[in-house]
Write an enzyme that holds these catalytic residues in place. Structure first.
Site, PDB file in Angstrom:
ATOM      1  N   GLU A 132       0.754  -0.977   0.098  1.00 59.09           N
ATOM      2  CA  GLU A 132       0.060   0.128  -0.151  1.00 59.09           C
ATOM      3  C   GLU A 132       0.904   1.306  -0.100  1.00 59.09           C
ATOM      4  O   GLU A 132       1.777   1.352   0.671  1.00 59.09           O
ATOM      5  CB  GLU A 132      -0.782  -0.079   1.251  1.00 59.09           C
ATOM      6  CG  GLU A 132      -1.829   1.058   1.394  1.00 59.09           C
ATOM      7  CD  GLU A 132      -2.640   1.624   0.165  1.00 59.09           C
ATOM      8  OE1 GLU A 132      -3.162   0.987  -0.148  1.00 59.09           O
ATOM      9  OE2 GLU A 132      -2.420   2.837  -0.026  1.00 59.09           O
TER      10      GLU A 132
ATOM     11  N   SER B 150     -20.746   4.457  -1.678  1.00 54.25           N
ATOM     12  CA  SER B 150     -22.195   4.286  -1.137  1.00 54.25           C
ATOM     13  C   SER B 150     -22.137   3.213  -0.209  1.00 54.25           C
ATOM     14  O   SER B 150     -23.413   3.191   0.512  1.00 54.25           O
ATOM     15  CB  SER B 150     -23.129   4.041  -2.230  1.00 54.25           C
ATOM     16  OG  SER B 150     -23.074   5.017  -3.367  1.00 54.25           O
TER      17      SER B 150
ATOM     18  N   ILE C 172     -22.865   0.167  -0.425  1.00 59.65           N
ATOM     19  CA  ILE C 172     -23.944  -0.747  -0.831  1.00 59.65           C
ATOM     20  C   ILE C 172     -23.542  -2.025  -1.225  1.00 59.65           C
ATOM     21  O   ILE C 172     -22.468  -2.181  -2.107  1.00 59.65           O
ATOM     22  CB  ILE C 172     -24.848   0.072  -1.797  1.00 59.65           C
ATOM     23  CG1 ILE C 172     -25.236   1.255  -1.758  1.00 59.65           C
ATOM     24  CG2 ILE C 172     -25.952  -0.884  -2.450  1.00 59.65           C
ATOM     25  CD1 ILE C 172     -26.259   1.459  -0.785  1.00 59.65           C
TER      26      ILE C 172
ATOM     27  N   HIS D 275     -24.817  -4.188  -3.876  1.00 60.00           N
ATOM     28  CA  HIS D 275     -25.853  -4.124  -4.931  1.00 60.00           C
ATOM     29  C   HIS D 275     -26.209  -5.683  -4.981  1.00 60.00           C
ATOM     30  O   HIS D 275     -25.430  -6.696  -5.161  1.00 60.00           O
ATOM     31  CB  HIS D 275     -25.183  -3.589  -6.401  1.00 60.00           C
ATOM     32  CG  HIS D 275     -25.092  -2.147  -6.104  1.00 60.00           C
ATOM     33  ND1 HIS D 275     -25.821  -1.296  -6.499  1.00 60.00           N
ATOM     34  CD2 HIS D 275     -23.874  -1.568  -5.579  1.00 60.00           C
ATOM     35  CE1 HIS D 275     -25.456  -0.153  -6.174  1.00 60.00           C
ATOM     36  NE2 HIS D 275     -24.127  -0.251  -5.717  1.00 60.00           N
TER      37      HIS D 275
ATOM     38  N   ILE E  53     -12.163  -0.968 -11.341  1.00 60.04           N
ATOM     39  CA  ILE E  53     -13.075  -1.331 -10.182  1.00 60.04           C
ATOM     40  C   ILE E  53     -13.951  -0.137  -9.560  1.00 60.04           C
ATOM     41  O   ILE E  53     -13.609   0.384  -8.906  1.00 60.04           O
ATOM     42  CB  ILE E  53     -12.320  -2.209  -8.887  1.00 60.04           C
ATOM     43  CG1 ILE E  53     -11.341  -3.315  -9.444  1.00 60.04           C
ATOM     44  CG2 ILE E  53     -13.335  -2.615  -8.059  1.00 60.04           C
ATOM     45  CD1 ILE E  53     -12.044  -4.481 -10.154  1.00 60.04           C
ATOM     46  N   GLU E  54     -15.047  -0.085 -10.498  1.00 54.85           N
ATOM     47  CA  GLU E  54     -15.868   1.127 -10.124  1.00 54.85           C
ATOM     48  C   GLU E  54     -17.071   0.296  -9.470  1.00 54.85           C
ATOM     49  O   GLU E  54     -17.154  -0.951  -9.484  1.00 54.85           O
ATOM     50  CB  GLU E  54     -16.434   1.987 -11.113  1.00 54.85           C
ATOM     51  CG  GLU E  54     -16.976   1.206 -12.249  1.00 54.85           C
ATOM     52  CD  GLU E  54     -17.561   2.173 -13.307  1.00 54.85           C
ATOM     53  OE1 GLU E  54     -17.731   3.498 -13.194  1.00 54.85           O
ATOM     54  OE2 GLU E  54     -17.437   1.739 -14.597  1.00 54.85           O
ATOM     55  N   SER E  55     -18.235   0.889  -9.127  1.00 57.38           N
ATOM     56  CA  SER E  55     -19.255   0.486  -8.694  1.00 57.38           C
ATOM     57  C   SER E  55     -19.735  -0.903  -9.700  1.00 57.38           C
ATOM     58  O   SER E  55     -19.761  -0.375 -10.798  1.00 57.38           O
ATOM     59  CB  SER E  55     -20.340   1.245  -8.688  1.00 57.38           C
ATOM     60  OG  SER E  55     -21.790   0.669  -8.277  1.00 57.38           O
TER      61      SER E  55
ATOM     62  N   SER F 259     -19.320  -4.539  -3.778  1.00 60.09           N
ATOM     63  CA  SER F 259     -20.101  -5.668  -3.718  1.00 60.09           C
ATOM     64  C   SER F 259     -19.485  -6.787  -4.256  1.00 60.09           C
ATOM     65  O   SER F 259     -19.690  -8.162  -3.879  1.00 60.09           O
ATOM     66  CB  SER F 259     -21.448  -5.572  -4.572  1.00 60.09           C
ATOM     67  OG  SER F 259     -21.893  -4.296  -4.355  1.00 60.09           O
TER      68      SER F 259
ATOM     69  N   CYS G  29     -20.150  15.628  16.359  1.00 63.85           N
ATOM     70  CA  CYS G  29     -19.380  16.818  16.651  1.00 63.85           C
ATOM     71  C   CYS G  29     -18.117  16.625  15.851  1.00 63.85           C
ATOM     72  O   CYS G  29     -17.237  17.643  15.842  1.00 63.85           O
ATOM     73  CB  CYS G  29     -19.308  16.538  18.203  1.00 63.85           C
ATOM     74  SG  CYS G  29     -17.591  15.950  18.665  1.00 63.85           S
TER      75      CYS G  29
END
Lengths: 420, 476
Positions: free
Chosen positions: B31, B45, B47, B49, B335-337, B341, B436
C-alpha cells in the site's frame, strides 16, 4: 441498584449551580455525574476573563468562575463522580452510568437535572466544499489544544463565524504568535458579544468581514488557504467576489448545538428553535421529574445566566421531590415568541406559580429603537423601549405575580418586538 | 521471494490477498499510503448491490451477483458490519415503470434471485417516507449495506493472520521482470520480489499497468459527492432507495448506513485520480435530487459531506484477468461500482485463475475467521458491564457521540493492522466520526496516539504525510 434523590448529568457551571441550589433547598442525596476528570465543563479551557460580572459583580476567568462553585460544593455532602458518563436514562429516571472505577452501574433517581451543555457545529454541518486536509478545527477544539494541551493548532488562521469562542480564539492565537488574517461572518452582524469584538478583534487590528463566508477549503494534506466570498441578502455567495486567502488553519465558530442525545433517546420534547427541551418556568421538561438547565436547554451568552437558570432548575427539582409531585397534573400556560423574537425560555409557565418569572429571549436580527412588548392574550402588559437589540445578547423581561394569578392553560403570553 | 505481490490495499486488493492465502501461496500486500483503504474504497455508497444493473454477460454482472451471494458469509467470518436490508428502485412515472421491467428482466438474466416489482400499499408500507409521486419499485431483497472500510481492513487482517505480509508506505514506482520473477521498487527504495503482481491500484491502476509495459488499462476517474446525515435521520429509509437509472448514471440513492446514519449521493463528475474536493453547487443538487425520493430531508441534520472516486474504465467493465502485455501481471482494474459488492468474488475469481497459472495447493490450516475484538458500543449492556469490569479502559469514554471507549482506541492501536493516525482510528473504531466530528475527542485521540506510538503530539497526523494536526508547542 444505587438510589439518589437527585441525579445531575454534567458537572459544568449548570450542573454545579443546580446541585448547590437543590442542596440549599433541602435535597439530601445529590449525585453529579461528570464525564471529564475535573468539574467545570467548558469553563476549564476558558482562561480569559469576562465571567462573573453579573453574578459575582467582579470579573473572573472561566476557570476561576468554575472554581468558585467547586469550592462551594466542598463540605455540602454532594457526591461527585468524575470520568463517568451517563449512557442512558429512562423516563422513569433510571440511569446507566459507565466509569473506569465502577464499570457499569444502574442508578435510580427521584429527580434528574440534565446539564450536559452544548457542542460546536462542525464543518460538515456548514457544507463548506473543498478538500479535507488537517488544519480545520472548531474554535473550541483549538482552544483546548492551546489552553489545555499547550500546543498551537496553526500559524496563520482565518476564522469563520464571529461567535464568542471564535472571537476569543482570534485574540488567543494572536497572543501566542499566530497571525489571524480575518474573521468572516456570514450575517451582516456579529453573533458575539460587543465587548468581545472590541477587546479581541479591534484591539488587535483583526478585520471582521461581515456578510462574508468561506466558499472553499484548499490544500491536500494541510490547509493551504481558503476562498472567501461576499454573500447577498439571501446569504448566497456573490459570483465574482471570491478572494483567495493563504492560511494553514481554518477555525470555525459557527454556532453551538445543545447536546441532547440522552434527552432525545428518552423521548423528551425538544424545541426545534433552541435545540433544547421545552420547559416550564421551573425548567421541568415534558417528562415529570426531568429538568434541564444551562446550554443543554438553550445556548447562553454568559455563564452568569447559566448559573441563574441552574438555580431555578435546582429549586424546581427540590420542590418536585418535596411535594412528591410525580402523580400531580401539571397545568401550564404557553409563552410564545412573536415578531422579532427568535425564542423565549421557558416556553410555559405553571398556572400555580406565585413568584415572579423572568423570561429569557433572543431577537432575530439587529434592531435599533425597538420596543419589547409582553402580552397576555393579545393585550399588552408591558412595553419597554431600547435603542439597540442584538441576536448575540440575551434579553429578559419579567412576568409579575399579578399577571399570573388565576392563570389557566387557555391563557397565552407573547413576547414580541415593535420595530419603529 | 513472494509468490504474489498485490499492489494496492483497497477492498479489492485485500480480498485478493485473503483468497490467495486459502492456498499455499506466500502473499505480500503493498500500500502506498500510510494506511489501507485510502482510495476509492474508503468513500462510496457502501452498498451491496443485488446485481440487476450491469449488462448481462459482463464481468460486472457476474462478479456482482456472486459477491452479493458471498457477502453474508464473508461478513460473518470477518466480523464486518453488514445488513441485508434489500433495495428498491423507485419509479416516478409510467415511463419509469417500463425501466423497472427492463431492470427486472436484466436482473433475472444475471441470476439475481427474488426480484419483483411492487407498488401501492406494499411499497408505502415498506417505505412510509418515500415521495407519494412513486408509482412502483423494483424490490431486490438480496441487496444490503456494509462498512466498506471494515470490509477492507478485515479481509487484509484475515490475510495477515493467515500469513500474508502487509507493507504500508510502499509506493511502487518501477517493476522489473527477470527470468525468475519480478522486482517491485518503491519510492522509498525498498524492494519486494514476487513471481506475480496483482494490479489492484484503484484509480491508479492505469499508471501501475504502465510500469509493467501494459497500456491497455484506460481509466477515466469519476468523482461522486455525498452527504452524511446524523443518526436522527436514520429512519427515513428502510432499504436502499435508488432512482431509475438514466443516461447520466445510476442517479442519487438514499440509504441507511450500517452505523445508523443516513447517506445520500453520489453525484458524477469526470475528474483526476486524486481529486476528492467537494463542490457546493453539486452537493446542493445531490440534496435536491435525493428529495425526489425522500421529500423530508433536513439539511441541518447533515454532519459531513465528502467525495469518493470511481475508477471507471473506458470499456465500461471490470478488468479482471491476466495482462496480455506482461505474463507476470494480473489485473483487477476498472473497479468502479459495483466493485465493493463484487470484492469477495473478485478475490475468489482472481485467486482461482492465479492458482491455475502458478500452481498451488489448498491449505488445511487456513482460518477464515478474523481474530478481532468487538466495539464496546456493539455489545449488549451485560457484556459491556463485564468488559468494563475486566478492563477499566472500557469504562472510559473518549468519543461521546459514538460511545467509543479508550479500550476500543487501544485495541485499534494494537490490532493485526493497527491505526497510525487520526483517520485510521476513525475508520477502525469511529471516534471523530459522529455529530461533533472530533470537536471533543480529536485531541484525546491525538494524545493516546502520541503515547502509544511514542512520538510527540506534534508528529500526529490526520492521515499521514504532512497532514499534521499541530504546528508546534506554545512558547513558554
Amino acid at each position: 441498584m444505587k438510589k439518589v434523590d437527585l441525579l445531575i448529568v454534567g458537572g459544568g457551571p449548570a450542573g454545579m449551580g443546580a446541585a448547590l441550589a437543590a442542596h440549599e433547598a433541602g435535597v439530601q442525596n445529590i449525585l453529579i455525574v461528570e464525564r471529564e476528570k475535573d468539574l467545570g465543563g467548558i469553563l476549564r479551557q476558558c482562561i480569559h476573563t469576562g465571567f462573573g460580572l453579573q453574578y459575582f459583580k467582579e470579573t473572573l476567568s472561566g476557570t476561576e468562575y468554575a472554581d468558585r462553585f467547586v469550592k462551594l460544593l466542598a463540605g455540602t455532602g454532594i457526591e461527585v463522580r468524575l470520568a463517568s458518563m451517563v449512557l442512558d436514562i429512562t423516563p422513569k429516571r433510571a440511569a446507566t452510568v459507565l466509569s473506569a472505577a465502577d464499570g457499569i452501574e444502574e442508578i435510580q433517581a427521584g429527580a434528574v437535572i440534565l446539564a450536559m451543555g452544548c457542542r460546536e457545529r462542525p464543518r460538515g454541518a456548514l457544507n463548506i466544499p473543498g478538500t479535507r486536509p488537517a488544519g480545520v478545527y472548531t474554535a473550541g477544539a483549538a482552544q483546548k489544544y492551546v489552553n489545555i494541551n499547550g500546543y498551537m493548532p496553526g500559524k496563520t488562521a482565518v476564522i469563520l463565524g464571529s461567535g464568542d469562542i471564535g472571537l476569543i480564539m482570534a485574540r488567543r492565537m494572536t497572543l501566542e504568535g499566530a497571525t489571524v488574517k480575518m474573521v468572516c461572518e456570514l450575517m451582516p452582524f456579529s453573533g458575539g458579544l460587543t465587548r468581545n469584538i472590541v477587546q479581541c478583534l479591534d484591539d488587535f487590528g483583526i478585520p471582521l468581514r461581515l456578510s462574508c463566508t468561506v466558499t472553499e477549503i484548499h490544500g491536500k494534506e494541510r490547509v493551504e488557504g481558503v476562498t472567501i466570498a461576499i454573500v447577498d441578502g439571501r446569504l448566497q455567495p456573490i459570483p465574482g467576489t471570491e478572494e483567495f486567502i493563504e492560511c494553514d488553519t481554518l477555525l470555525l465558530s459557527v454556532g453551538l448545538i445543545p447536546e441532547n442525545e440522552l434527552s432525545r433517546a428518552m423521548g423528551l420534547a425538544i424545541s426545534p428553535v433552541t435545540g433544547g427541551a421545552v420547559v416550564d418556568n421551573r425548567r421541568e421538561t415534558s417528562i415529570p421529574g426531568m429538568f434541564a438547565c444551562g446550554n443543554v436547554l438553550h445556548v447562553h451568552d454568559l455563564a452568569d445566566y447559566v448559573t441563574v437558570e441552574s438555580q431555578i432548575a435546582g429549586r424546581g427539582a427540590a420542590s418536585f421531590l418535596k411535594l412528591h409531585e410525580a402523580g400531580e397534573a401539571r397545568v401550564s400556560a404557553p409563552i410564545e415568541s412573536g415578531n422579532g423574537v427568535r425564542y423565549v425560555v421557558p416556553q410555559k409557565v405553571r398556572t400555580d406559580e406565585a413568584e415572579p418569572v423572568t423570561l429569557y429571549f433572543r431577537v432575530t436580527d439587529i434592531y435599533k429603537n425597538a420596543q419589547v412588548i409582553l402580552e397576555k392574550n393579545g393585550e399588552a402588559l408591558l412595553k419597554r423601549k431600547r435603542n439597540h437589540f442584538s441576536p448575540g445578547e440575551m434579553e429578559t423581561v419579567k412576568l409579575e405575580p399579578e399577571w399570573l394569578s388565576r392563570l389557566t392553560e387557555a391563557d397565552k403570553f407573547t413576547v414580541r418586538l415593535e420595530i419603529s | 521471494m513472494f509468490d504474489v505481490a498485490i499492489i494496492g490495499a483497497g477492498v479489492t486488493g485485500a480480498h485478493v490477498a485473503r483468497e490467495l492465502t486459502r492456498r499455499s501461496f506466500s502473499v505480500c500486500l503493498l500500500e502506498k499510503a500510510d494506511d489501507l483503504c485510502m482510495g476509492a474504497s474508503k468513500a462510496n455508497s457502501a452498498i451491496v448491490h443485488a446485481g440487476f444493473d450491469a449488462r448481462s454477460g459482463s464481468m460486472k454482472a457476474r462478479l456482482n451477483v456472486r459477491g452479493c451471494a458471498l457477502m453474508p458469509q464473508v461478513a460473518r467470518e470477518l466480523a464486518v458490519p453488514y445488513k441485508n436490508i434489500g433495495s428498491l428502485v423507485l419509479a416516478f412515472s409510467e415511463a419509469e415503470r417500463k425501466t423497472l421491467n427492463e431492470l427486472l428482466g436484466r436482473g433475472q438474466k444475471n441470476g439475481v434471485p427474488e426480484l419483483e416489482i411492487i407498488d401501492g400499499e406494499r411499497l408505502f408500507e415498506r417505505e412510509p417516507q418515500i415521495s407519494h409521486e412513486a408509482v412502483a419499485a423494483l424490490w431486490a431483497p438480496t441487496a444490503g449495506i456494509v462498512c466498506p472500510f471494515e470490509l477492507t481492513l478485515a479481509a487484509a487482517e484475515n490475510a495477515v493472520q493467515n500469513g500474508a505480509v502487509f507493507k504500508r508506505g510502499f509506493d511502487v514506482i518501477a517493476a522489473k521482470s527477470d527470468e525468475s520473477g519480478l522486482t517491485l521498487i518503491a519510492k522509498s527504495g525498498e524492494t519486494v520480489r514476487a513471481r506475480l503482481a496483482v494490479n489492484a491500484a484503484g484509480a491508479y491502476a492505469d499508471q501501475v499497468a504502465m510500469l509493467f509495459g501494459d497500456k491497455t488499462i484506460k481509466l477515466e476517474p469519476r468523482r461522486g459527492q455525498y452527504h452524511l446525515f446524523d443518526k436522527i435521520a436514520n429512519d427515513k429509509a428502510n432499504s436502499v432507495l435508488f432512482q431509475c437509472p438514466t443516461k447520466a448514471g445510476k442517479g442519487i440513492l438514499v440509504t441507511q448506513t450500517v452505523h445508523g446514519n443516513l447517506l445520500i449521493g453520489p453525484s458524477m463528475e469526470v475528474t483526476e485520480p486524486d481529486d476528492t474536493a467537494t463542490q457546493s453547487a453539486v452537493l446542493n443538487k445531490v440534496l435536491e435530487v435525493a428529495r425526489k425520493s425522500i421529500p423530508d430531508l433536513n439539511s441541518r441534520e447533515i454532519i459531513t459531506s465528502f467525495a469518493g472516486l470511481r475508477a471507471h474504465e473506458k470499456g465500461h467493465d471490470l478488468v479482471v484477468g491476466f495482462s496480455k502485455a506482461n505474463v507476470r501481471l494480473y489485473h483487477t482494474a476498472g473497479i468502479e461500482s459495483p466493485g465493493l459488492s463484487a470484492a469477495p468474488a473478485v478475490g475468489e475469481y482472481a485467486a482461482e485463475e492465479i492458482a491455475k497459472r502458478l500452481g498451488a495447493a489448498p491449505r488445511d490450516d487456513f482460518d477464515p475467521i478474523r481474530k478481532t475484538v468487538p466495539l464496546f458500543s456493539s455489545l449488549k449492556k451485560a457484556e459491556q458491564a463485564a468488559l468494563a469490569k475486566a478492563n477499566p479502559d472500557y469504562g472510559r469514554i473518549v468519543c461521546r457521540c459514538e460511545t467509543v471507549t479508550r479500550g476500543d482506541i487501544l485495541a485499534a492501536l494494537h490490532s493485526t493492522i493497527p491505526a497510525v493516525d487520526i483517520d485510521g482510528l476513525k475508520r477502525r473504531v469511529r471516534p471523530t466520526m459522529g455529530r461533533c466530528q472530533g470537536g471533543f475527542c480529536g485531541s484525546i485521540c491525538a494524545e493516546i496516539l502520541a503515547d502509544e506510538l511514542g512520538v510527540p503530539l506534534t508528529e500526529i497526523t490526520k492521515f499521514g504525510g504532512e497532514s499534521k494536526l499541530l504546528t508546534g508547542r506554545l512558547d513558554t
